[in-house]
Design a protein around this motif. Structure first.
Motif, short mmCIF file in Angstrom:
data_model
loop_
_atom_site.label_atom_id
_atom_site.label_comp_id
_atom_site.label_asym_id
_atom_site.label_seq_id
_atom_site.Cartn_x
_atom_site.Cartn_y
_atom_site.Cartn_z
N PRO A 1 26.93 17.92 127.66
CA PRO A 1 26.00 18.20 126.57
C PRO A 1 25.72 19.70 126.43
O PRO A 1 25.84 20.46 127.39
N PRO B 1 22.92 22.47 126.04
CA PRO B 1 21.47 22.53 126.26
C PRO B 1 20.74 22.98 125.00
O PRO B 1 21.16 23.91 124.32
N ARG C 1 16.57 23.38 123.15
CA ARG C 1 15.13 23.40 123.39
C ARG C 1 14.40 22.67 122.26
O ARG C 1 14.79 22.80 121.09
N LEU D 1 20.25 26.64 123.05
CA LEU D 1 19.93 27.69 124.01
C LEU D 1 20.96 28.82 123.93
O LEU D 1 20.62 29.98 124.15
N SER E 1 20.67 13.78 125.33
CA SER E 1 20.86 13.64 126.76
C SER E 1 19.60 14.11 127.51
O SER E 1 19.24 15.28 127.43
N ILE F 1 13.50 21.19 127.56
CA ILE F 1 14.95 21.29 127.36
C ILE F 1 15.60 19.91 127.50
O ILE F 1 15.33 19.19 128.46
N ARG G 1 25.04 16.09 122.75
CA ARG G 1 26.49 15.95 122.87
C ARG G 1 27.03 15.49 121.52
O ARG G 1 26.63 14.46 121.00
#
Lengths: 281, 339
Positions: free
Chosen positions: A8, A10, A12, A33, A52, A95, A99
């Motif tokens: 995935p 990341p 926020r 991110l 995720s 966070i 994906r």
């Protein structure tokens, strides 16, 4: 997609919007991110992602934002199980991972120069929101002819994106028919009635048109004959399916209908395509 | 085709040579069963077996496998992917049916870096089946007790030695500097005889001609209810099937660190398709059993132009209620068309 499709990106949580009065649906505004990830992430309305949550797992959710909206992704999530409950309890700034984008999309090329009828019910309105925002964007609006929306929920408080609905309602480049099954609000300015009935009342022609239909099975079941009655061909009735998924890339084996994987060959299918498949969905 | 011979008594030392370059998996005896395991010495391998209870699929597609591990804080999310094993590996003594099963996996795992890396790093040395068993039906699904499809080398038992058929260049490289003799005319003739005898000893198996069309038109046939009534839904058929590739993905976490792993899963379990909304498109044993048959004998043919069954017979041998896939398929193929 990165080289390893299981990893995935990341992201926020920039903002959390509670959509419905029962507080079961929240929209999560997510920002990447890493700038590189954002640039690599190219999607088309109709696609979905696996959200995720570390330690809780993944959930397949349609992308509610439009690629014309830059700098963020939107996902509207119904609180149902372990992962969605966890996500609902997260705070802004947290966070998670994204994906995707996964799956296919609505047939945008084929719909160019056509009238587009969008029919949505309840919380199955997320990729339809993406589609409407996409079509209404100045860069795209001329590619399509009349755009008509029929959207219903059980009650006014269960409609998604109410502020935007009100804005669309005021525009002259989209016909908006909002409806609720029932309401005790005497000042309710829109329709009262089930989506199939309102569709029958408002939609009189299928000429040069495509219909995008997303909603609970019962709504789809009763809307289909209404569309067929005004002459929509099965090739032009487009639906998006839901199925339990894990990998999202057609390997783990659970979301198939016949030889098609909903995650990879779908989630968007025409009624004509579905008519060729076993009735196992 | 190039052929060599190797004396049976030289197998152990051949394996010892291979062990210097490869991690070698071979059949070994464990608790009255034969299983594939990584061996440390050639003498550990047994050649006296019909087939293993478990297929060797776990060597390329482990029953549990970490996809990545992670560590997250309030402001960061770090992901680490386990490194791929550099040392090449070799499966020795795999049966031709199981070697063929990886050709199906190659389609199913298209785009999966974990499988693809391991697969590219693995050689298959198969041993043909001199004595096919009663549940075996490889010949009726396109294979054979001495099919070389999928193998790099194929060994054929001929008395006190094996004839080695060199199938691929990678297989040929295994024999470089081995000093094995080219096979003589006698060995070749004997091998042909062994193949013929083995093939002739096989039962009728299943009729594939027209089966897919029959299955496709019988999806709604009430016979599925009857056929699946005694199925317990235990899933052993799928776990032991060399072509079953379905998996689940789960997180194991402790505090801010954890890992995402994949685990073999089975279409025979109700949770496999149960949606969060409560909807289950395959709610009973009937739909789940039908899915298994349809996947192998219709959907995989549609998708990969290959039958999704290699006829190893494990699902027949190990089924606790003696459900025989051959009989199921036979019943379907004999159905009159539903009007």
């Amino acid at each position: 997609m990165p080289d390893n499709p299981y990893l995935p990106y990341p992201v926020r949580i920039q903002q959390i919007i509670t959509e419905t009065e029962d507080r079961n649906l929240k929209t999560f505004k997510l920002g990447f991110l890493n700038k590189d990830d954002e640039e690599q992430f190219k999607y088309i309305p109709g696609q979905f992602c696996e959200l995720s949550m570390a330690g809780k797992g993944e959930i397949p959710i349609g992308i509610a934002s439009s690629p014309t909206e830059k700098g963020f992704l939107l996902f509207t999530v119904n609180k149902t199980g372990v992962a969605t409950k966890y996500l609902h309890n997260m705070d802004e700034g947290g966070i998670i991972g994204v994906r995707g984008p996964l799956g296919n999309w609505f047939p945008w090329k084929e719909m160019e120069g056509k009238n587009v009828l969008v029919i949505g019910g309840g919380f199955a309105f997320t990729t339809l929101r993406s589609s409407i925002v996409y079509m209404l964007h100045p860069e795209n609006r001329n590619r399509f002819r009349d755009i008509t929306l029929v959207y219903g929920a059980r009650s006014p408080g269960l409609l998604l994106y109410r502020k935007e609905l009100a804005e669309w309602e005021k525009r002259n480049d989209i016909h908006v028919h909002i409806t609720v099954d029932a309401t005790d609000d005497p000042d309710w300015p829109y329709n009262v009635g089930f989506v199939p009935a309102v569709t029958e009342q408002k939609i009189k022609t299928s000429e040069n048109s495509y219909a995008l239909v997303c909603g609970p099975p019962i709504m789809i079941k009763f809307t289909q004959p209404v569309l067929e009655k005004v002459g929509f061909e099965p090739e032009r009735i487009i639906m998006s399916l839901e199925m339990r998924m894990k990998c999202g890339i057609g390997i783990c084996g659970r979301c198939n209908i016949g030889d098609k994987y909903v995650c990879k060959d779908g989630p968007v299918f025409s009624l004509a395509q579905l008519n060729e498949l076993p009735k196992e969905y | 085709m190039k052929t060599k011979t190797i004396k049976k008594k030289d197998i152990a030392s051949f394996l010892d040579t291979l062990l210097t370059r490869y991690e070698v998996f071979a059949p070994v005896e464990r608790d009255e069963r034969v299983v594939f395991e990584a061996i440390g010495a050639g003498s550990e391998a047994t050649l006296d077996y019909q087939n293993t209870t478990m297929p060797p699929k776990g060597i390329l597609f482990p029953q549990t496998e970490q996809l990545f591990s992670y560590r997250s804080t309030k402001d960061t999310a770090d992901i680490a992917v386990p490194s791929f094993k550099e040392k090449p590996q070799l499966i020795f003594g795999i049966r031709p049916c199981d070697a063929r099963s990886f050709l199906l996996f190659d389609h199913a795992f298209d785009g999966d870096p974990y499988y693809i890396n391991r697969r590219g790093n693995t050689l298959l040395v198969s041993i043909g089946c001199t004595h096919p068993q009663a549940p075996c039906f490889c010949t009726s699904v396109g294979g054979g007790p001495f099919s070389e499809e999928g193998s790099d080398l194929l060994l054929i038992e001929t008395g006190d030695q094996y004839l080695i058929q060199i199938v691929t260049d990678r297989g040929a490289q295994l024999l470089e500097e081995s000093g094995f003799k080219d096979a003589g005319k006698d060995a070749l003739t004997l091998a042909q005889k062994m193949i013929k005898t083995a093939e002739a000893s096989m039962g009728a198996g299943i009729e594939i001609d027209g089966l897919k069309e029959k299955l496709d038109s019988s999806f709604e046939n009430p016979i599925w209810q009857e056929l699946t009534e005694k199925c317990l839904g235990c899933g052993v058929c799928t776990y032991l099937c060399p072509t079953c590739h379905c998996f689940d993905m789960v997180d194991e976490a402790e505090g801010s660190t954890g890992e995402r792993i994949r685990i073999w899963d089975s279409c025979q379990f109700p949770l496999f398709t149960l949606q969060a909304s409560g909807v289950n498109p395959r709610p009973t044993v009937k739909e789940r059993f039908r899915q298994r048959i349809m996947h192998k004998f219709s959907y995989m043919i549609e998708s990969y132009n290959q039958i999704g069954c290699v006829g190893c017979g494990r699902c027949i041998t190990e089924c606790p209620v003696n459900l025989d896939i051959r009989q199921v398929v036979h019943t379907i193929s004999k159905l009159e068309a539903l009007s």
